[in-house]
Motif scaffolding. Structure first.
Motif, PDB file in Angstrom:
ATOM      1  N   UNK A 237       0.884  -1.270   0.012  1.00 15.71           N
ATOM      2  CA  UNK A 237      -0.186  -0.063  -0.014  1.00 15.71           C
ATOM      3  C   UNK A 237       0.860   1.270  -0.088  1.00 15.71           C
ATOM      4  N   UNK A 238       1.124   1.774  -1.154  1.00 10.30           N
ATOM      5  CA  UNK A 238       2.155   2.822  -1.214  1.00 10.30           C
ATOM      6  C   UNK A 238       1.863   4.284  -0.635  1.00 10.30           C
ATOM      7  N   UNK A 239       0.544   4.363  -0.437  1.00  6.69           N
ATOM      8  CA  UNK A 239       0.039   5.550   0.356  1.00  6.69           C
ATOM      9  C   UNK A 239      -0.005   5.496   1.789  1.00  6.69           C
ATOM     10  N   UNK A 240       0.479   4.503   2.222  1.00  2.80           N
ATOM     11  CA  UNK A 240       0.627   4.078   3.568  1.00  2.80           C
ATOM     12  C   UNK A 240      -0.928   4.173   4.654  1.00  2.80           C
ATOM     13  N   UNK A 241      -1.066   5.173   5.386  1.00  2.00           N
ATOM     14  CA  UNK A 241      -2.186   5.306   6.252  1.00  2.00           C
ATOM     15  C   UNK A 241      -3.351   6.106   5.387  1.00  2.00           C
ATOM     16  N   UNK A 242      -2.917   6.817   4.173  1.00  2.00           N
ATOM     17  CA  UNK A 242      -4.004   7.407   3.527  1.00  2.00           C
ATOM     18  C   UNK A 242      -5.235   6.700   2.825  1.00  2.00           C
ATOM     19  N   UNK A 243      -6.131   6.873   3.371  1.00  2.00           N
ATOM     20  CA  UNK A 243      -7.348   6.026   2.758  1.00  2.00           C
ATOM     21  C   UNK A 243      -7.577   4.734   3.314  1.00  2.00           C
ATOM     22  N   UNK A 244      -6.904   4.528   4.533  1.00  2.00           N
ATOM     23  CA  UNK A 244      -6.777   3.036   4.885  1.00  2.00           C
ATOM     24  C   UNK A 244      -8.154   2.320   5.082  1.00  2.00           C
ATOM     25  N   UNK A 245      -8.887   3.100   5.643  1.00  2.00           N
ATOM     26  CA  UNK A 245     -10.376   2.602   6.029  1.00  2.00           C
ATOM     27  C   UNK A 245     -11.090   2.439   4.882  1.00  2.00           C
ATOM     28  N   UNK A 246     -10.881   3.076   3.776  1.00  2.00           N
ATOM     29  CA  UNK A 246     -11.694   2.878   2.583  1.00  2.00           C
ATOM     30  C   UNK A 246     -10.916   1.645   1.876  1.00  2.00           C
ATOM     31  N   UNK A 247      -9.721   1.590   1.712  1.00  2.00           N
ATOM     32  CA  UNK A 247      -8.957   0.366   0.868  1.00  2.00           C
ATOM     33  C   UNK A 247      -9.103  -0.900   1.606  1.00  2.00           C
ATOM     34  N   UNK A 248      -8.888  -0.863   2.911  1.00  2.00           N
ATOM     35  CA  UNK A 248      -8.755  -2.128   3.670  1.00  2.00           C
ATOM     36  C   UNK A 248      -7.500  -2.576   3.583  1.00  2.00           C
ATOM     37  N   UNK A 249      -7.611  -4.100   4.141  1.00  2.00           N
ATOM     38  CA  UNK A 249      -6.098  -4.809   3.756  1.00  2.00           C
ATOM     39  C   UNK A 249      -6.479  -6.180   3.711  1.00  2.00           C
ATOM     40  N   UNK A 250      -5.522  -7.046   3.512  1.00  2.00           N
ATOM     41  CA  UNK A 250      -5.324  -8.505   3.003  1.00  2.00           C
ATOM     42  C   UNK A 250      -5.274  -9.354   4.421  1.00  2.00           C
ATOM     43  N   UNK A 251      -6.030 -10.489   4.384  1.00  2.00           N
ATOM     44  CA  UNK A 251      -5.845 -11.503   5.346  1.00  2.00           C
ATOM     45  C   UNK A 251      -4.431 -12.063   4.886  1.00  2.00           C
ATOM     46  N   UNK A 252      -3.665 -12.942   5.815  1.00  2.00           N
ATOM     47  CA  UNK A 252      -2.415 -13.791   5.416  1.00  2.00           C
ATOM     48  C   UNK A 252      -2.671 -14.501   4.079  1.00  2.00           C
ATOM     49  N   UNK A 253      -4.095 -15.096   3.923  1.00  2.00           N
ATOM     50  CA  UNK A 253      -4.352 -16.054   2.811  1.00  2.00           C
ATOM     51  C   UNK A 253      -4.377 -15.171   1.410  1.00  2.00           C
ATOM     52  N   UNK A 254      -4.368 -13.869   1.492  1.00  2.00           N
ATOM     53  CA  UNK A 254      -4.509 -13.111   0.251  1.00  2.00           C
ATOM     54  C   UNK A 254      -5.755 -12.402  -0.139  1.00  2.00           C
ATOM     55  N   UNK A 255      -6.989 -12.852   0.597  1.00  2.00           N
ATOM     56  CA  UNK A 255      -8.059 -12.418   0.734  1.00  2.00           C
ATOM     57  C   UNK A 255      -8.440 -11.157   1.528  1.00  2.00           C
ATOM     58  N   UNK A 256      -9.618 -10.327   0.698  1.00  2.00           N
ATOM     59  CA  UNK A 256      -9.553  -8.793   1.443  1.00  2.00           C
ATOM     60  C   UNK A 256     -10.183  -8.877   2.740  1.00  2.00           C
ATOM     61  N   UNK A 257      -9.956  -7.813   3.559  1.00  2.00           N
ATOM     62  CA  UNK A 257     -10.358  -7.991   5.142  1.00  2.00           C
ATOM     63  C   UNK A 257     -10.473  -6.206   5.203  1.00  2.00           C
TER      64      UNK A 257
END
Length: 817
Positions: A237-257
């Protein structure tokens, strides 16, 4: 022979076999006077055959049922078992799609990383080989000594030391515990992962090391195959914390969280491919011609409506708000395109960095969690901290909006002709009695006689209670629902919450009164902004969205989101009147803390008291918010900033806590969006001045330029050419400010000045104090006269250069507008 046909004693031994046989026959047959019976009857045979047939049929039926069950219900299971013996397969992972902002800036992308793993079984064999080589070297050295080479020594490697050195290296390089590495070495397995998502450079160093291990004091080079790597992917995530709550992140298994990663996971994930290979009778893979490859289908790319420039403006200002007013339950903000429903910016502060989502981002809370010694309590506190920082406050939480809600009551009153915009008057003496219950206005002495515009500017509770009474609870609730406040907006983000509201059947006179001025009902920020947009965009309730399009790897658009009108709530005429009234609020005191010279802005502040039981005044908690739009005559954007439980030892009103930061966002956002100030004659009189470039100019010419800009000058040095100036080029100062000009060989180090405290002063008082201290200033906010300084930057006590520009925010600190 004895009488009776018995056998004689001496015959017993000789005829024992016959006796037994006779006994058996006697058991199964009847004798009549020495004549054998005719045997089983026909009916007996039929019964025996029936029994045998029944058993056979039962067994056949059971077998048939079992086979049918296997074929119908366990077909896939047995097919898989058969295929697993006949075929081998290798998964070809699909590359996850990237996420871009509206301008194509990368927000999330995947890159190749590695899993570092150990084969403990192979490691044991390789260490055994080292020991075998040790023995060979010992024997060779012994032979050499016997042959006369008295100095011959065996180059022996202690395998325990080798294992320890290897574990230490891997632990340090992979940043894991050495005990965990040694535990992995000892497992009864052929595959144990030591670390996932290892960067390529680090994985390369590990492979280079294990291919050439050298022990201290030994000239031998050891290469091990038991430590190896597998390619994997890592989300960046190149923008780090910017818009993090909108973008979200992935589980270790590669699926979105959370966020877009989760909501659009099926598009981003793609489909893994597979290579199928045939096996022979011994389980060995057959040649390549017997294999079949099904290539992976890489994930689609997602383009969101967020503009990272606008997102940066919003997050920076909310961060400043948090630093100044320290809201206990975080702060958030969002900017919506009023004409389409596209979300242009959305922020929750404090948030998190999706590159390391399990790190508690708030240092204060992280320290609090670390102080918890009980492991169970510590783990619970950590999980709660994670959950709080991951949640998108704009979508997943609700708040009582307070006076911002009054725009809905006002709109409904105008639309239903219960309020006459130009001719209606509302009298406030500071309190109104509803069903025997007194309800006070924020101004206890009362606002007296007011027009419709003035009740919005004054945020007069009794006036809006009166409008609610004119509407009646049925009509009031009809508009409440029509503005979308009883349903989810349908935004394409996970976890959207529902509002909490007073149902029509439970709404009495007091409840109607409280609802009319913004208490009781609890809404999500996205509901608030979506409804607010309908008030000012012509009356159209839109469906908000954060993803504009999804594009596959071939460039085809597989999904597109566009403007969706859910319904028209109020007429174009009513909407135009509301825009006019809300611009009046900004231009005339009160909520004018959002005023920007040269721009038409409409807005309304809100301060709500949380319902927390019988508490002392100092223990009560509040929510401060401000919602505004621009340009006021043709709205392009609607902006909301909300602070949940700001420090109640400071002014906690929405006009103080949130409005100035909304103004700061608009100051940057409007020019970025192509809207530039248009100054009236009155604005020109109050317009600030931009400091020009004066370095290398002739002193006389520079002084003339400053005179034309209504700025003063202070000269240091005896030269005629300017070599330095303060404030620097491009700075903005109020008219009458001073520019320090250095000439000749004068010392170019400005004199230090301590910034005085001007917070709470009028503009005139602040101007006098700052000028006396040798400082310039620029005022932002209200254009009205009866306002004071709400904030200053730099803070009082800061040492700065002489004639540095001090930024002051001016406006009303009361709960109005």
């Amino acid at each position: 022979m004895q009488k009776g046909g018995g056998l004689m004693p001496e015959q017993t031994g000789q005829n024992s076999k016959r006796q037994i046989k006779v006994a058996k026959v006697t058991k199964n047959q009847h004798w009549k006077r020495g004549k054998k019976s005719a045997g089983p009857s026909r009916s007996m045979k039929l019964r025996a055959n029936a029994v045998i047939l029944s058993v056979i049929l039962t067994a056949a039926t059971a077998l048939t049922v079992n086979l049918a069950h296997i074929m119908l219900f366990q077909h896939d299971e047995y097919t898989a078992m058969a295929n697993s013996r006949q075929f081998g397969s290798v998964i070809l992972p699909a590359a996850r799609g990237s996420i871009y902002d509206t301008n194509g800036t990368i927000l999330a992308q995947s890159a190749t990383v590695y899993k570092i793993f150990v084969d403990p079984g192979l490691l044991a064999k390789e260490l055994k080989m080292v020991e075998t080589r040790n023995q060979e070297l010992i024997e060779s050295a012994a032979k050499k000594r016997a042959a006369g080479e008295v100095t011959a020594q065996a180059d022996v490697i202690d395998t325990n030391e080798l294992k320890a050195q290897l574990a230490a290296y891997l632990a340090e390089t992979l940043e894991i515990a050495q005990e965990d590495v040694l535990e992995a070495f000892a497992k009864d397995s052929h595959y144990v992962i030591l670390k996932k998502q290892v960067e390529k450079s680090k994985a390369d160093r590990i492979i280079e090391y294990i291919n050439d291990i050298q022990m201290p004091g030994s000239s031998r080079h050891i290469a091990l195959s038991a430590i190896s790597r597998e390619s994997d992917t890592k989300r960046y995530y190149p923008q780090n914390e910017l818009a993090a709550a909108v973008i979200g992140f992935n589980y270790a298994d590669g699926h979105g969280f959370y966020g877009v990663e989760k909501y659009y996971d099926s598009y981003l994930s793609g489909l893994d491919g597979r290579t199928i290979t045939a096996r022979d009778a011994n389980g060995n893979e057959m040649p390549y011609r017997y294999s079949k490859t099904y290539p992976a289908q890489d994930g689609d790319d997602v383009y969101i409506t967020i503009d990272m420039a606008l997102q940066t403006y919003l997050e920076n200002e909310i961060t400043k708000l948090v630093e100044e007013f320290t809201p206990a339950k975080r702060a958030c903000g969002l900017m919506l395109n009023a004409k389409t429903g596209a979300v242009l910016a959305m922020a929750s502060v404090g948030g998190f960095d999706p590159n390391s989502p399990y790190e508690i981002y708030d240092p204060v809370r992280a320290a609090e969690v670390d102080l918890i010694t009980d492991q169970e309590a510590h783990d619970k506190a950590k999980a709660e901290a994670w959950e709080d920082q991951w949640r998108n406050k704009c979508v997943t939480e609700t708040y009582i909006p307070g006076s911002v809600f009054k725009v809905y009551t006002a709109s409904a009153g105008l639309e239903e002709n219960k309020v006459d915009y130009n001719n209606d008057h509302f009298y406030c003496n500071g309190v109104i009695t509803v069903a025997g219950k007194p309800i006070h206005c924020a101004m206890r002495s009362g606002h007296k006689d007011q027009t419709f515009e003035q009740i919005l500017k004054n945020s007069c509770n009794p006036a809006f209670i009166e409008i609610g009474q004119r509407l009646g609870k049925e009509t009031f609730f009809e508009y409440f629902a029509s503005f979308g406040l009883t349903e989810k907006t349908g935004i394409d983000l996970p976890g959207e919450t529902s509002s909490y509201y007073m149902p029509l059947e439970k709404m009495g006179p007091v409840e109607l009164a409280a609802c009319s001025y913004g208490q009781t009902n609890s809404l999500s920020p996205i509901e608030m902004v979506t409804g607010y947009a309908a008030v000012v965009n012509g009356g159209y309730l839109l469906k908000p969205y954060v993803v504009s399009k999804i594009v596959d790897k071939a460039g085809n658009i597989v999904l597109s989101n566009e403007k969706t009108v859910r319904r028209q709530v109020i007429s174009e005429e009513t909407s135009a009147e509301m825009r006019k009234a809300l611009q009046y609020v900004v231009d005339h005191n009160g909520g004018s803390n959002a005023y920007i010279k040269g721009y038409k802005i409409g807005g309304k502040s809100g301060t709500s008291q949380k319902i927390m039981g019988d508490l002392l005044a100092e223990d009560q908690q509040y929510v401060a918010s401000y919602c505004c739009f621009a340009p006021a005559d043709d709205p392009e954007i609607v902006l909301l900033i909300m602070a949940d439980e700001p420090d109640n030892t400071k002014p906690y009103y929405g006009s103080t806590v949130a409005a100035p930061f909304c103004r700061n966002v608009l100051e940057k956002a409007l020019p970025y969006l192509g809207y530039y100030p248009e100054y009236t004659d009155a604005d020109q009189e109050k317009r600030d001045v931009t400091i020009p470039m004066l370095i290398d100019k002739d002193l006389a010419a520079a002084q003339k330029t400053l005179d034309e800009l209504e700025l003063k000058s202070e000269i240091i040095g005896d030269g005629t050419i300017i070599n330095m100036q303060t404030p620097i080029t491009g700075s903005t100062v109020s008219k009458g400010g001073t520019v320090l000009l250095y000439t000749g060989t004068a010392n170019a180090e400005p004199d230090p000045v301590t910034v005085p405290l001007v917070k709470g002063m009028t503009i005139e008082e602040a101007n006098e104090a700052l000028t006396e201290a040798g400082l310039n200033y620029v005022a932002k906010g209200s254009g009205a006269q009866n306002v004071t300084v709400l904030m200053q930057s730099p803070a009082a006590g800061t040492v700065v250069d002489r004639w540095t520009v001090i930024s002051i925010d001016v406006g009303s600190s009361e709960d109005d507008g």
